[in-house]
Design an enzyme around this catalytic site. Structure first.
Site, PDB file in Angstrom:
ATOM      1  N   SER A   3      -9.488   2.084   3.231  1.00 32.93           N
ATOM      2  CA  SER A   3      -8.589   2.802   2.344  1.00 32.93           C
ATOM      3  C   SER A   3      -7.579   1.889   1.655  1.00 32.93           C
ATOM      4  O   SER A   3      -6.816   2.341   0.803  1.00 32.93           O
ATOM      5  CB  SER A   3      -7.836   3.870   3.136  1.00 32.93           C
TER       6      SER A   3
ATOM      7  N   SER B 148      -9.873  -0.055   7.440  1.00 29.38           N
ATOM      8  CA  SER B 148      -9.304   0.063   6.101  1.00 29.38           C
ATOM      9  C   SER B 148      -8.713  -1.195   5.502  1.00 29.38           C
ATOM     10  O   SER B 148      -8.389  -1.206   4.316  1.00 29.38           O
ATOM     11  CB  SER B 148      -8.245   1.173   6.081  1.00 29.38           C
TER      12      SER B 148
ATOM     13  N   LYS C 140       0.837  -1.195   0.000  1.00 26.51           N
ATOM     14  CA  LYS C 140       0.000   0.000   0.000  1.00 26.51           C
ATOM     15  C   LYS C 140       0.872   1.245   0.000  1.00 26.51           C
ATOM     16  O   LYS C 140       1.874   1.316   0.725  1.00 26.51           O
ATOM     17  CB  LYS C 140      -0.919  -0.011   1.226  1.00 26.51           C
TER      18      LYS C 140
END
Length: 473
Positions: free
Chosen positions: A156, A180, A80
């Protein structure tokens, strides 16, 4: 033979050991899958083909010589774009960050992945500063769902879930400060664990402080446990890092759940689910009971802590944006700006009051787990929706916390919580089951998730082909 992109990390490692294929084969397959799918999904912000192939070749040589570095050696992996990564920009989905660098350090989880020989394919999308439950940003656009690229992958860590769900790398590492990793796992039919806070060290510290966890995103529970073995462990750069675990997260994974006391709360006392989600989660709970767990339908007994969460969340976000200068607020995601402005007058007393709510919640859940080993809820009350929207059409609010009532409370308490697929809704999109335990009981969460996965036939956690030409990046 199944396509290599469909194999889990554990299956890849078995194949390497048997000489059936090599890390180069797996990496080339993952890169081809990125070429085929990412135009529709928009999961990657950076793909480093040369570095990935070089790493895979080095891994293949180690496998041939019997000198592997660890349990991740040769596994195609994505990171990420919230984790600093040596040699690659970390732009966090924001136009405020200059990509010039220097980019000369690894976050703890990235360093551990390199040490085990994982093949790093590239960086995957996040909303600006990972602030919300969908993955779209002005810098990179919106990320789609492998089940239907016109719908959101969640957030996210939506880039991670889209990559894993579509077979663009066997596993990924995401962050979770309000849901997330679990939100996108539920939306994409994948597996994620938000570990006990501090189990996976973080550096630099998250702007969302002690709400923020890092955790694995995979297609199976076994892979999540293996990835936890790699990325957990003490790192002196994280002041809150817990000691390195003594055993493996795979220990006891197949022990089942007979005799465990499970509390089933369909709404936590304040949520509301789509009827098909309620039905599928109840069916999953019935399977847990059929495996010998002692199940009671009961709410933990707390009110929605969303207002306290917002104070903690948006004051942290304000601090991040302020670091980029007085004009920065005008340049960020409009939703982020609106939230920061709404809480701009929050005082130190407001922050302390929010912290007090958090501490009371932690005490309550500590007492709750004296009576129940696990708490089970839906991960999400809805399925994935239009990737261009911030909430389903006609929803009461565009703010992401309005449709994620079951995730953020357990960031406030820092408990381990996993999402495992539990079915497909009437609209053909995945549904997630959330499993929560007391702090430090991460292995128990994984054990229960594995028991359910095994009972369900693991039929919900395979990657899904992406129809050509769907979705817009």
């Amino acid at each position: 033979m199944r396509d290599l992109v469909e194999l889990t990390a554990a299956e890849l490692l078995e194949g390497y050991a048997a000489g059936s294929f090599t890390p180069v084969d797996a990496t080339e397959s993952a890169l081809r899958r990125i070429d085929e799918c990412d135009g529709d999904l928009n999961a990657f912000v950076l793909v480093d083909r040369e570095s990935a192939i070089s790493s895979a070749e080095a891994s293949a040589a180690r496998w041939k010589a019997g000198e592997t570095l660890g349990i991740g050696d040769g596994v195609p992996t994505s990171i990420k774009d919230m984790f600093i990564t040596a040699g690659w920009p970390t732009l966090r989905g924001s136009t405020l960050i200059d990509d010039a660098g220097p980019w000369d350090a690894d976050a703890p989880c990235v360093a551990r992945l390199r040490e085990t020989g994982a093949v790093l394919l590239g960086k995957v999308t996040t909303p600006e500063f990972a602030w919300k439950g969908t993955t779209d940003s002005e810098r990179y656009g919106a990320t789609g769902n492998p089940w239907d690229p016109a719908t959101t992958a969640g957030g996210s860590s939506g880039g991670s879930s889209a990559a894993v769900g579509a077979g663009m790398g066997a596993w990924s590492v995401g962050t979770d400060a309000g849901g997330s990793v679990r939100i996108p796992a539920a939306f994409t039919g994948t597996v994620a664990l938000k570990p006990t806070f501090g189990t996976v060290p973080m550096f630099p510290a998250s702007p969302f402080g002690t709400l923020a966890h890092a955790g694995p995103m995979t297609r199976t529970v076994a892979d999540a446990a293996m990835l936890m073995d790699i990325v957990s462990g003490f790192d002196s750069r994280d002041w809150a890092a817990l000691p390195t675990p003594a055993g493996s997260f795979t220990d006891g994974l197949e022990d089942g759940i007979a005799g465990l006391r499970i509390a089933y709360s369909p709404t936590l006392g304040f949520g509301e689910n789509a009827p098909d989600i309620d039905r599928l989660v109840r069916q999953a709970v019935g399977e847990l009971e059929a495996m010998g767990a002692v199940v009671e339908e009961v709410d933990p007994g707390f009110a929605d802590p969303v207002e306290a969460f917002h104070v903690l969340w948006f004051t942290g976000a304000a601090k991040v944006v302020a670091a980029y200068g007085p004009e920065a607020l005008a340049k960020v995601d409009p939703g982020l700006r609106e939230g920061i402005e709404q809480y701009a007058d929050a005082t130190a007393q407001d922050y302390l009051d929010a912290t007090a709510v958090r501490m009371e919640l932690g005490v309550l859940m500590g007492a709750f787990h004296q009576n129940y080993d696990l708490l089970v809820t839906p991960t999400m009350p809805i399925t994935a929706f239009d990737r261009t929207r911030q909430a389903p059409e006609g929803w009461k609010s565009d703010l992401w916390t309005s449709w994620t009532p079951y995730t953020y409370p357990f960031n406030m308490t820092q408990q381990p919580a996993a999402s495992v697929p539990c079915g497909v809704a009437d609209n053909g999109l995945p549904v997630g089951l959330q499993i929560v335990a007391a702090r430090t009981q991460d292995q128990l969460v994984l054990r229960a998730a594995r028991a359910y996965e095994k009972a369900s036939g693991e039929k919900f956690s395979r990657p899904v082909s992406v129809p050509a030409g769907q979705g817009t990046a």
